[in-house]
Design a protein around this motif. Structure first.
Motif, short mmCIF file in Angstrom:
data_model
loop_
_atom_site.label_atom_id
_atom_site.label_comp_id
_atom_site.label_asym_id
_atom_site.label_seq_id
_atom_site.Cartn_x
_atom_site.Cartn_y
_atom_site.Cartn_z
N LEU A 237 0.93 -1.15 0.15
CA LEU A 237 -0.27 -0.23 -0.16
C LEU A 237 1.12 1.23 0.64
CD1 LEU A 237 -2.94 -1.36 2.16
CD2 LEU A 237 -3.18 -0.74 0.31
N LEU A 238 2.07 1.41 0.59
CA LEU A 238 2.76 2.51 0.70
C LEU A 238 3.15 1.98 -0.58
CD1 LEU A 238 4.48 2.10 3.92
CD2 LEU A 238 3.06 3.84 3.64
N VAL A 239 3.78 1.54 -1.69
CA VAL A 239 4.11 2.27 -2.92
C VAL A 239 2.89 2.03 -3.37
CG1 VAL A 239 4.62 0.35 -4.18
CG2 VAL A 239 6.05 -0.07 -2.68
N LEU A 240 1.85 1.66 -3.47
CA LEU A 240 1.32 2.36 -4.22
C LEU A 240 0.43 3.96 -3.86
CD1 LEU A 240 -1.35 1.86 -6.35
CD2 LEU A 240 -2.65 0.92 -3.75
N ALA A 241 0.82 4.38 -2.72
CA ALA A 241 0.62 6.11 -2.35
C ALA A 241 1.94 5.94 -3.05
CB ALA A 241 1.08 5.65 -0.57
N ALA A 242 3.04 5.77 -2.91
CA ALA A 242 4.41 6.56 -3.81
C ALA A 242 4.21 6.51 -5.29
CB ALA A 242 6.06 5.30 -3.28
N LEU A 243 3.56 5.30 -6.45
CA LEU A 243 2.86 5.79 -7.63
C LEU A 243 2.31 6.40 -7.24
CD1 LEU A 243 3.40 1.83 -8.11
CD2 LEU A 243 4.72 3.44 -8.64
N LEU A 244 1.31 6.70 -6.49
CA LEU A 244 0.07 7.60 -6.69
C LEU A 244 0.69 9.33 -6.85
CD1 LEU A 244 -2.78 6.01 -4.84
CD2 LEU A 244 -2.98 6.23 -8.14
N ALA A 245 1.25 9.11 -5.69
CA ALA A 245 2.39 10.77 -5.44
C ALA A 245 2.78 11.21 -6.57
CB ALA A 245 2.78 10.46 -4.14
N VAL A 246 3.34 10.39 -7.18
CA VAL A 246 4.29 10.67 -8.56
C VAL A 246 4.18 10.29 -9.92
CG1 VAL A 246 6.43 9.36 -9.64
CG2 VAL A 246 6.12 9.31 -7.35
N GLY A 247 2.66 9.30 -9.59
CA GLY A 247 1.72 9.90 -11.02
C GLY A 247 1.27 11.53 -11.18
N GLY A 248 0.65 11.49 -9.54
CA GLY A 248 -0.27 12.84 -9.63
C GLY A 248 -1.55 12.27 -9.62
N VAL A 249 -2.06 11.05 -9.37
CA VAL A 249 -3.65 11.65 -9.55
C VAL A 249 -4.61 12.37 -8.57
CG1 VAL A 249 -5.27 9.73 -9.30
CG2 VAL A 249 -2.93 8.93 -10.25
#
Length: 148
Positions: free
Chosen positions: A135-147
């Protein structure tokens, strides 16, 4: 020493070694979870966060805190047991000799139950750590992707 006595002694040593292995794994995993929690706080405290990042990251952090709780439960000493040194602390020197020589099988059974309880907490903590990390990796991906 009879074959049965040797087998009991070997089983007793094996279960004590398993408890030691569990305690070592617990300590290492607790340090890892603590480092992930501290690292996450360091990285995100100055970042602007979107709702999806907060939700995924918050759930991940909650699971890591739950894992830390299970690890602490696993590491917590059981001083109310009826085997090993908690039992011996209630006996006289003469009673200890009798208890050790006659109740090795009972000690093995009690220590085995303790080892299984520790391994169960450890296993659940590993599962929570992996899920929280994902879930933290998902949050990081969401933060980087700017969703948004």
């Amino acid at each position: 020493m009879s074959a049965t006595d040797r087998n009991l002694t070997a089983a007793h040593a094996e279960v004590k070694a398993e408890i030691a292995r569990t305690d070592t794994k617990t300590a290492l995993l607790l340090a890892f979870v603590g480092a992930v929690l501290a690292g996450t706080w360091t990285v995100v405290r100055d970042m602007p966060l979107t709702v999806p990042v907060i939700v995924a990251g918050g759930l991940g952090l909650a699971l890591l805190v739950a894992a830390a709780g299970l690890l602490l439960r696993s590491a917590r000493p059981n001083l109310s047991g009826r085997h090993g040194f908690p039992l011996w602390a209630t006996l006289t020197a003469e009673e200890i000799g009798t208890a050790v020589s006659s109740d090795l099988a009972a000690d093995i059974a009690g220590l085995s139950r303790l080892a299984v309880a520790k391994f169960t907490c450890l296993r659940r903590a590993v599962d929570l750590t992996m899920t929280g990390g994902a879930l933290l990796v998902l949050a990081a991906l969401l933060a980087v992707g700017g969703v948004a």
